[in-house]
Motif scaffolding. Sequence first.
Motif, PDB file in Angstrom:
ATOM      1  N   THR A  26       0.842  -1.205   0.000  1.00  0.00           N
ATOM      2  CA  THR A  26       0.000   0.000   0.000  1.00  0.00           C
ATOM      3  C   THR A  26       0.869   1.244   0.000  1.00  0.00           C
ATOM      4  O   THR A  26       0.614   2.193  -0.753  1.00  0.00           O
ATOM      5  N   ARG A  27       1.921   1.247   0.817  1.00  0.00           N
ATOM      6  CA  ARG A  27       2.816   2.403   0.853  1.00  0.00           C
ATOM      7  C   ARG A  27       3.477   2.621  -0.506  1.00  0.00           C
ATOM      8  O   ARG A  27       3.591   3.750  -0.980  1.00  0.00           O
ATOM      9  N   ALA A  28       3.893   1.535  -1.165  1.00  0.00           N
ATOM     10  CA  ALA A  28       4.519   1.663  -2.486  1.00  0.00           C
ATOM     11  C   ALA A  28       3.521   2.232  -3.496  1.00  0.00           C
ATOM     12  O   ALA A  28       3.861   3.122  -4.273  1.00  0.00           O
ATOM     13  N   ALA A  29       2.284   1.738  -3.488  1.00  0.00           N
ATOM     14  CA  ALA A  29       1.266   2.247  -4.419  1.00  0.00           C
ATOM     15  C   ALA A  29       1.015   3.728  -4.181  1.00  0.00           C
ATOM     16  O   ALA A  29       0.926   4.520  -5.127  1.00  0.00           O
ATOM     17  N   LEU A  30       0.943   4.138  -2.921  1.00  0.00           N
ATOM     18  CA  LEU A  30       0.699   5.547  -2.608  1.00  0.00           C
ATOM     19  C   LEU A  30       1.911   6.422  -2.965  1.00  0.00           C
ATOM     20  O   LEU A  30       1.754   7.555  -3.423  1.00  0.00           O
ATOM     21  N   GLU A  31       3.113   5.899  -2.758  1.00  0.00           N
ATOM     22  CA  GLU A  31       4.320   6.654  -3.136  1.00  0.00           C
ATOM     23  C   GLU A  31       4.371   6.856  -4.648  1.00  0.00           C
ATOM     24  O   GLU A  31       4.701   7.946  -5.134  1.00  0.00           O
ATOM     25  N   ALA A 138     -16.741   8.399 -23.187  1.00  0.00           N
ATOM     26  CA  ALA A 138     -16.064   9.704 -23.308  1.00  0.00           C
ATOM     27  C   ALA A 138     -17.041  10.868 -23.279  1.00  0.00           C
ATOM     28  O   ALA A 138     -16.684  11.966 -22.839  1.00  0.00           O
ATOM     29  N   ASN A 139     -18.269  10.646 -23.719  1.00  0.00           N
ATOM     30  CA  ASN A 139     -19.252  11.732 -23.779  1.00  0.00           C
ATOM     31  C   ASN A 139     -20.312  11.646 -22.685  1.00  0.00           C
ATOM     32  O   ASN A 139     -21.232  12.465 -22.674  1.00  0.00           O
ATOM     33  N   HIS A 140     -20.202  10.665 -21.801  1.00  0.00           N
ATOM     34  CA  HIS A 140     -21.188  10.515 -20.723  1.00  0.00           C
ATOM     35  C   HIS A 140     -21.053  11.692 -19.756  1.00  0.00           C
ATOM     36  O   HIS A 140     -19.941  12.039 -19.345  1.00  0.00           O
ATOM     37  N   PRO A 141     -22.147  12.322 -19.379  1.00  0.00           N
ATOM     38  CA  PRO A 141     -22.057  13.497 -18.499  1.00  0.00           C
ATOM     39  C   PRO A 141     -21.527  13.201 -17.093  1.00  0.00           C
ATOM     40  O   PRO A 141     -21.017  14.103 -16.435  1.00  0.00           O
ATOM     41  N   ALA A 142     -21.599  11.952 -16.648  1.00  0.00           N
ATOM     42  CA  ALA A 142     -21.138  11.620 -15.294  1.00  0.00           C
ATOM     43  C   ALA A 142     -19.763  10.958 -15.277  1.00  0.00           C
ATOM     44  O   ALA A 142     -19.318  10.460 -14.245  1.00  0.00           O
ATOM     45  N   ARG A 143     -19.060  10.986 -16.403  1.00  0.00           N
ATOM     46  CA  ARG A 143     -17.737  10.345 -16.459  1.00  0.00           C
ATOM     47  C   ARG A 143     -16.760  11.048 -15.510  1.00  0.00           C
ATOM     48  O   ARG A 143     -16.882  12.241 -15.251  1.00  0.00           O
ATOM     49  N   GLN A 144     -15.802  10.290 -15.035  1.00  0.00           N
ATOM     50  CA  GLN A 144     -14.753  10.819 -14.167  1.00  0.00           C
ATOM     51  C   GLN A 144     -13.402  10.419 -14.751  1.00  0.00           C
ATOM     52  O   GLN A 144     -13.209   9.260 -15.123  1.00  0.00           O
ATOM     53  N   GLU A 145     -12.480  11.366 -14.815  1.00  0.00           N
ATOM     54  CA  GLU A 145     -11.108  11.034 -15.198  1.00  0.00           C
ATOM     55  C   GLU A 145     -10.399  10.564 -13.932  1.00  0.00           C
ATOM     56  O   GLU A 145     -10.475  11.223 -12.888  1.00  0.00           O
ATOM     57  N   VAL A 146      -9.716   9.431 -14.031  1.00  0.00           N
ATOM     58  CA  VAL A 146      -9.022   8.869 -12.880  1.00  0.00           C
ATOM     59  C   VAL A 146      -7.612   8.458 -13.264  1.00  0.00           C
ATOM     60  O   VAL A 146      -7.335   8.150 -14.422  1.00  0.00           O
ATOM     61  N   ARG A 147      -6.738   8.470 -12.270  1.00  0.00           N
ATOM     62  CA  ARG A 147      -5.405   7.888 -12.416  1.00  0.00           C
ATOM     63  C   ARG A 147      -5.399   6.676 -11.504  1.00  0.00           C
ATOM     64  O   ARG A 147      -5.690   6.779 -10.311  1.00  0.00           O
ATOM     65  N   ILE A 148      -5.085   5.541 -12.076  1.00  0.00           N
ATOM     66  CA  ILE A 148      -5.063   4.281 -11.338  1.00  0.00           C
ATOM     67  C   ILE A 148      -3.621   3.839 -11.182  1.00  0.00           C
ATOM     68  O   ILE A 148      -2.896   3.720 -12.165  1.00  0.00           O
ATOM     69  N   GLY A 156       0.771 -12.740  -4.955  1.00  0.00           N
ATOM     70  CA  GLY A 156      -0.641 -12.532  -5.236  1.00  0.00           C
ATOM     71  C   GLY A 156      -1.248 -11.330  -4.530  1.00  0.00           C
ATOM     72  O   GLY A 156      -2.393 -10.968  -4.788  1.00  0.00           O
ATOM     73  N   SER A 157      -0.495 -10.690  -3.648  1.00  0.00           N
ATOM     74  CA  SER A 157      -0.992  -9.489  -2.980  1.00  0.00           C
ATOM     75  C   SER A 157      -1.221  -8.409  -4.024  1.00  0.00           C
ATOM     76  O   SER A 157      -0.496  -8.322  -5.009  1.00  0.00           O
ATOM     77  N   ARG A 158      -2.228  -7.578  -3.784  1.00  0.00           N
ATOM     78  CA  ARG A 158      -2.551  -6.513  -4.737  1.00  0.00           C
ATOM     79  C   ARG A 158      -3.051  -5.281  -4.010  1.00  0.00           C
ATOM     80  O   ARG A 158      -3.591  -5.383  -2.912  1.00  0.00           O
ATOM     81  N   GLU A 159      -2.841  -4.132  -4.636  1.00  0.00           N
ATOM     82  CA  GLU A 159      -3.315  -2.859  -4.081  1.00  0.00           C
ATOM     83  C   GLU A 159      -3.559  -1.892  -5.224  1.00  0.00           C
ATOM     84  O   GLU A 159      -2.855  -1.917  -6.225  1.00  0.00           O
ATOM     85  N   ILE A 160      -4.570  -1.070  -5.055  1.00  0.00           N
ATOM     86  CA  ILE A 160      -4.899  -0.020  -6.018  1.00  0.00           C
ATOM     87  C   ILE A 160      -4.935   1.310  -5.277  1.00  0.00           C
ATOM     88  O   ILE A 160      -5.476   1.396  -4.174  1.00  0.00           O
ATOM     89  N   ALA A 161      -4.361   2.331  -5.895  1.00  0.00           N
ATOM     90  CA  ALA A 161      -4.536   3.714  -5.444  1.00  0.00           C
ATOM     91  C   ALA A 161      -5.234   4.421  -6.602  1.00  0.00           C
ATOM     92  O   ALA A 161      -4.738   4.402  -7.733  1.00  0.00           O
ATOM     93  N   LEU A 162      -6.394   4.996  -6.332  1.00  0.00           N
ATOM     94  CA  LEU A 162      -7.201   5.611  -7.373  1.00  0.00           C
ATOM     95  C   LEU A 162      -7.415   7.078  -7.043  1.00  0.00           C
ATOM     96  O   LEU A 162      -7.899   7.414  -5.974  1.00  0.00           O
ATOM     97  N   ARG A 163      -7.027   7.940  -7.984  1.00  0.00           N
ATOM     98  CA  ARG A 163      -7.108   9.392  -7.789  1.00  0.00           C
ATOM     99  C   ARG A 163      -8.036   9.974  -8.844  1.00  0.00           C
ATOM    100  O   ARG A 163      -7.805   9.817 -10.037  1.00  0.00           O
ATOM    101  N   GLU A 172      -7.529  12.514  -0.812  1.00  0.00           N
ATOM    102  CA  GLU A 172      -8.716  12.016  -1.503  1.00  0.00           C
ATOM    103  C   GLU A 172      -8.454  10.721  -2.296  1.00  0.00           C
ATOM    104  O   GLU A 172      -9.350  10.208  -2.953  1.00  0.00           O
ATOM    105  N   VAL A 173      -7.231  10.209  -2.259  1.00  0.00           N
ATOM    106  CA  VAL A 173      -6.895   8.995  -3.006  1.00  0.00           C
ATOM    107  C   VAL A 173      -7.561   7.793  -2.327  1.00  0.00           C
ATOM    108  O   VAL A 173      -7.440   7.603  -1.118  1.00  0.00           O
ATOM    109  N   LEU A 174      -8.269   7.019  -3.118  1.00  0.00           N
ATOM    110  CA  LEU A 174      -8.920   5.812  -2.622  1.00  0.00           C
ATOM    111  C   LEU A 174      -7.955   4.645  -2.756  1.00  0.00           C
ATOM    112  O   LEU A 174      -7.218   4.561  -3.743  1.00  0.00           O
TER     113      LEU A 174
END
Length: 192
Positions: A26-31, A138-148, A156-163, A172-174
Amino acid sequence: MSDAHNTPSGTPSEAAGLPPAATPLTRAALEIDEYAATLGWDLPARLFALVDTAKLRKADPRLAKQLGLTDGDSAGLTPVEQEELPAGTALDKFLGTIAWPDQVVGCALVVERLMLPPGAEQSRPKNATEAELADWVANHPARQEVRITAAVLRDGSREIALRLREKDVAREVLTGPDLVPGLTEALLATFS
């Protein structure tokens, strides 16, 4: 593993404002997410090897010094940015070509995408082609741009940081292991 360039600093996670109780992954993903945030938006995907910091310092002191790792940086994972992904190559095809050396304990990928909120699928056009679906998103009014930032380990461990672009601040990063399961599965396959 390529030579390091444009890599996140090797400062301890706590000094970077990351949660001290988080797992090393998690720390690596956030860094990596924080590093990507310093570069801005609208950039191509970036790939990182994740290496055990203590083993890196012991095996390659020169590289550890180049990465800014100090004697106090012995626990955790060090991200090492790889060469730029080939332009025009589909991400899934590119990931299928990767083979990591044994000293790489994991990897991470940073990609920007458009996401729709839950429930948007109900208005999805039926029998649409991939190009039509991409245009719809791309044209949906509720679309969100995100960085994953997706990070995985050989075990097999996994982590996502979504901004979200509209909430482009670290607090605010999930995070969570199952936010983008298809992407983490694709990264895990690079270790098969």
